[in-house]
Each structure stands twice: as structure tokens, then as C-alpha cells.
Design an enzyme around this catalytic site. Structure first.
Site, PDB file in Angstrom:
ATOM      1  CG  LEU A  27     -13.849  28.099  19.758  1.00  0.00           C
ATOM      2  CD1 LEU A  27     -13.567  26.974  18.775  1.00  0.00           C
ATOM      3  CD2 LEU A  27     -15.348  28.311  19.902  1.00  0.00           C
ATOM      4  CB  ILE A  28      -8.183  29.243  23.734  1.00  0.00           C
ATOM      5  CG1 ILE A  28      -7.480  29.388  25.086  1.00  0.00           C
ATOM      6  CG2 ILE A  28      -7.596  30.143  22.678  1.00  0.00           C
ATOM      7  CD1 ILE A  28      -7.495  28.141  25.906  1.00  0.00           C
ATOM      8  CE  LYS A  60     -21.862  29.353  24.816  1.00  0.00           C
ATOM      9  NZ  LYS A  60     -20.457  28.913  24.774  1.00  0.00           N
ATOM     10  N   GLY A 110     -15.207  24.687  25.756  1.00  0.00           N
ATOM     11  CA  GLY A 110     -15.193  24.456  27.200  1.00  0.00           C
ATOM     12  C   GLY A 110     -16.574  24.428  27.813  1.00  0.00           C
ATOM     13  CD  GLN A 140     -21.599  26.633  28.791  1.00  0.00           C
ATOM     14  OE1 GLN A 140     -21.455  25.862  29.723  1.00  0.00           O
ATOM     15  NE2 GLN A 140     -20.704  27.555  28.490  1.00  0.00           N
ATOM     16  CB  CYS A 166     -16.400  49.313  32.459  1.00  0.00           C
ATOM     17  SG  CYS A 166     -17.111  47.652  32.413  1.00  0.00           S
TER      18      CYS A 166
END
Length: 484
Positions: A184-185, A266, A288, A297, A456
Site C-alpha cells: 500500500l503506497i 484501514k 507503513g 495504529q 480548504c
């Protein structure tokens, strides 16, 4: 010029069949990559070494060495000078030319060995060369037990080798000698370093991008993916897979408790990654993640995320701090990409759960429309990384407006929670609140005779979506960037 390449120490301790296979992979990888420089480069070797030879008169040494230093599976690269044997004095002359400048203030020892029939002994060669070096260089002296510099010379029949500089390689395993994974990038520091570490370990990698931020973000990610592949993985073909995920984000925000947004996002990514990994014969997913770096995480949340799939999830950065990751990104050349990568106004939970309960997260997910994720996977784009930049179209440039005209309509693309905390108030202009994840759907319903300025907080999301809309033909879109 000749280069002597030794594999990483881990290769040497493998069983003979595995070692032969990995050395074969290493020779094939080196041969394929060096052929891009010159087809006359010869790659040969045996069970414990690879020999690379090329003509001295073509100026290839720097390019060849640079290529080899980036190939996984190589422990050391030693430059070898090859000469016809004329006599001991000629050997001493060549040794002085190669080592005199490197011996100043250092101790050294000459190590010689011979193969074939000769009228001199190895110790005679060592003494002749040693005396010449002591006379020509400003060495501190000879130390046969623990020298700072070793001058190694090998005489074989009618020619001899002088070992010059030794360079440290990437280490790890030869690419393709282990399994295939799906990485996954996102283009940031973490995912690019994780991808590099997996390639260095010998894992062939496909790259999976979940597009949350429009065309501009994808352009940046394509560039960093191509860079990583070209520098560290070009010996093997690989895919870049882009999955449009804005619809999934919108569905999460509509259906899921805000405290679970990050964890559910996720999990949705992992479900998609696992399915695409199976379709591409990859047996693992690489992320990552670094433990406790963000709320999603924590170990508890990572455990909940992993339950979304049966595939093994590899996290090479799990124990690294951010400074270590950034330093490694700088070392491998991806730091500048990550530093300049447009940020995306992502799924920001209010008081996110750091110890999510699996049954509660699964209950939230049960409220989602499953066809949204399936549709995103179906709408993916797959392309060979070798062609990645050819297929990249730069998003349209968009104009930044500091002071809007009276008739301009401002579109606040922030998440509603951000708008509630810091409302955008203008005296003379209409302000529409359209979250970025609903902008594509609603833009077509707005009057075409008005000019729209996207807003934004940090300006990055508004630029990306304005470029995306302009590329789709909406010429009445600009960016509202008030002076700070």
C-alpha cells in the site's frame, strides 16, 4: 575493469539448492539491469560470487557501480584491476598507482597469492610491493596482524589482479528470490520506506494506491512509485493499481460512528488489498504502519484492522520512530517526494477510539453498503510501472484567488466537523458547504454560469480538487486562497 561481487551473508548460510537459486537470481538481475547501460558488459560467476567485466575505454565504471549499489542481495562490490603479468616491478608500480594516495598516515599489509607456475614466491611479491609502497607513500608503517589497509594481489598464470576499493551494497536477498507482496503506497514517508525495505528483502512488490485526493495526489504517487521501482526493483515487472476510494470514504462518514472512521477506513483498505493481492498472486500485504504513531495504529486498533482479512500483513516500520523513517527516506531518495506530496484532508475522527472493540467496529461496518467497496475495486486502474509516467497526465493548473469577486461562489470542501470548529464567514459571497467526498457528485448540479472558488484550511485539498474538476472540463473553478 572487473568487479567482484559477494552476496549478502544470509545467502551464504542457505542450503546448497537455495543458495544456487538465489545466486542465479542475483546474476540474472545484475545482467538485466546492466544490459541497459551496455550490452558488452559480461556477467558471470559461481556459487559464491558474481564477476562483472566491461571495457575500460567506455567510461562505464561510475554508471555500473551506481547501478550495482542499488541492487538488492549484494553485500560488497570490489573493484579489480586486471593486468598481464610482466614482472614483480610492474606489479609494484601498479600497486603504488592504486594505493599510494590511500595509505597516508595509515598502516598497511600486502597479501599476495598465486595460481600456476612462477619463478617467485608469494612472499617475494609481498616484499617487493611493500617496499615500493613504503618508499612512495606516506604510510605510518606495516602491520601484518591488524592493518588499516590491505593491499591484495592475486597472480593467476600470465595475468594478475589488484583489488582496489570495496563498496558496501544493499544487502538483503536478490529481488524475486522470495515471494510477491502487495504494498500500500500513499507517497508519504512511511509507505515509500516500507516499500523499499521489502524490495531490499527480496520481495517483488506490486503497488496499491487508494485515491482519496483526486488527480494531483495520484500524479505525485505515480512519480514516487516509478522512482522506487526504477532504482531498486526494475529487474522485475510490477503493477501500479489505483483504486478510487472517495466513495468508500463518503460511505464511512455517512454510516459509521465518527470514533471508528480511521479504523474502518484501514479495514476497508485491507479488505480491498487482500482481494487484489489474491488476483495478482501476492501472498502478503505491506503497510507503513508504525506502532502508536497515530490513533489507528495502537496495537489494539491494528489487531482490529487485521481481522478484516486472512492475508498476512507485513509492517517493516512497526518499531521505528518518525525521525528514523525520515532519515531513511532521505538516504534512499524519497524524502523530497514525501516532503512535497500534497496533503489530503482525510478522515479525521473526533476523539478517535484508540482501543476499538472488534464487535462494535463490525457492527458499524454492517451499516455500510457493501456494493460501494466492490464498486471501487471494480473501477480500479492497473498499469505496468514501466509505463507509469507515460500514462500520467498532469492536472490542470488552477488560479489562486485572494479576493473573490462579488458574484463568486465559495465552496467550503472541508469536512463538516472542521467547518463547525472554524466556520468560513464572508460578507459579500455565497458560501456552499460541500465536503470534498461529495464534490464530484454535486458539482454537476450547480449552475454553470457562476464562478466557484474551492476553499480548504491548508489549501492542498482545494487545489487538488480544483485541478481534477478543471481537467474534467469545469473551467469555472478556481481556488480561494485568502492572504494569511
Amino acid at each position: 575493469m572487473k568487479l567482484l561481487i559477494r552476496p549478502a551473508p544470509e545467502v551464504a548460510i542457505k542450503s546448497k539448492p537455495v543458495r544456487r537459486q538465489q545466486m542465479r537470481h542475483l546474476r540474472q538481475n545484475i545482467r538485466k539491469l546492466l544490459a541497459r547501460l551496455d550490452h558488452d558488459i559480461v556477467v558471470d560467476g559461481s556459487w559464491d560470487r558474481v564477476d562483472v567485466s566491461f571495457p575500460d575505454d567506455r567510461g562505464l565504471s561510475g554508471q555500473v557501480l551506481d547501478e550495482l549499489l542499488r541492487i538488492p542481495g549484494i553485500s560488497t562490490i570490489e573493484e579489480i584491476g586486471v593486468f598481464p603479468f610482466v614482472g614483480l616491478d610492474d606489479v609494484a608500480e601498479k600497486a603504488v598507482a592504486a594505493f599510494a594516495d590511500r595509505l597516508e598516515g595509515k598502516t598497511f599489509a600486502v597479501r599476495a597469492r598465486r595460481q600456476g607456475e612462477h619463478k617467485f614466491r608469494s612472499i617475494d611479491l609481498e616484499r617487493t610491493v611493500g617496499s615500493a609502497l613504503m618508499a612512495a607513500a606516506k604510510a605510518r608503517g606495516v602491520d601484518l596482524s591488524n592493518p588499516e589497509v590491505e593491499v591484495r594481489i592475486a597472480v593467476q598464470d600470465d595475468h594478475y589482479h589488484i583489488a582496489h576499493r570495496k563498496h558496501r551494497g544493499q544487502g538483503g536477498y536478490p529481488l524475486g528470490s522470495v515471494e510477491t507482496v502487495m504494498t500500500l503506497i500513499s507517497g508519504g514517508y512511511d509507505s515509500s520506506v516500507a516499500a523499499y525495505l521489502m524490495m531490499r528483502r527480496g520481495l517483488r512488490s506490486h503497488f496499491l494506491f487508494f485515491n482519496l485526493g483526486g488527480t494531483a495526489h495520484e500524479v505525485g504517487v505515480r512519480q514516487v512509485v516509478h522512482y522506487l521501482w526504477d532504482r531498486y526493483g526494475a529487474s522485475h515487472s510490477a503493477k501500479f493499481i489505483s483504486v478510487p476510494f472517495d466513495g468508500v470514504v463518503a460511505e464511512i462518514m455517512r454510516s459509521v460512528n465518527h470514533r471508528h472512521w480511521g479504523v474502518v477506513l484501514k479495514r476497508q483498505m485491507l479488505k480491498a488489498a487482500a482481494e487484489l493481492a489474491r488476483k495478482n498472486n501476492a501472498i502478503g500485504v505491506v503497510t507503513g504502519d508504525a506502532v502508536a504513531q497515530v490513533s489507528s495504529q495502537t496495537l489494539t486498533n491494528l489487531n482490529v484492522v487485521d481481522r478484516a482479512s486472512d492475508e498476512v500483513v507485513l509492517r517493516p516500520l512497526i518499531s521505528m520512530d518518525k525521525e528514523t523513517i525520515i532519515n531513511l527516506a532521505r538516504e534512499i531518495g524519497t524524502e523530497s517526494f514525501a516532503r512535497n506530496m500534497p496533503e489530503y484532508c482525510g478522515v479525521i475522527s473526533q476523539k478517535p477510539a484508540t482501543r476499538a472493540k472488534l464487535h462494535r467496529v463490525e457492527a458499524d461496518e454492517a451499516e455500510m453498503d457493501e456494493t460501494v467497496l466492490a464498486g471501487a475495486i471494480e473501477a480500479r486502474e492497473e498499469i505496468a510501472i514501466s509505463r507509469l509516467l507515460e500514462a500520467t497526465s498532469t492536472p490542470e493548473d488552477v488560479e489562486l484567488v485572494q479576493t473573490p469577486g462579488v458574484d463568486d461562489v465559495i465552496i467550503d470542501v472541508r469536512h463538516p466537523s472542521e467547518g463547525e470548529r472554524a466556520p468560513l464567514k464572508l460578507t459579500n459571497n455565497q458560501v456552499l458547504e460541500i465536503p470534498f467526498y461529495e464534490l464530484n457528485q454535486q458539482m454537476g448540479e450547480l449552475p454553470e454560469d457562476r464562478q466557484y472558488l474551492l476553499y480548504c484550511d491548508r489549501g492542498s485539498m482545494s487545489r487538488m480538487h480544483a485541478g481534477h474538476l478543471k481537467a474534467e472540463g469545469h473551467d469555472n473553478v478556481k481556488v480561494y486562497a485568502p492572504a494569511s
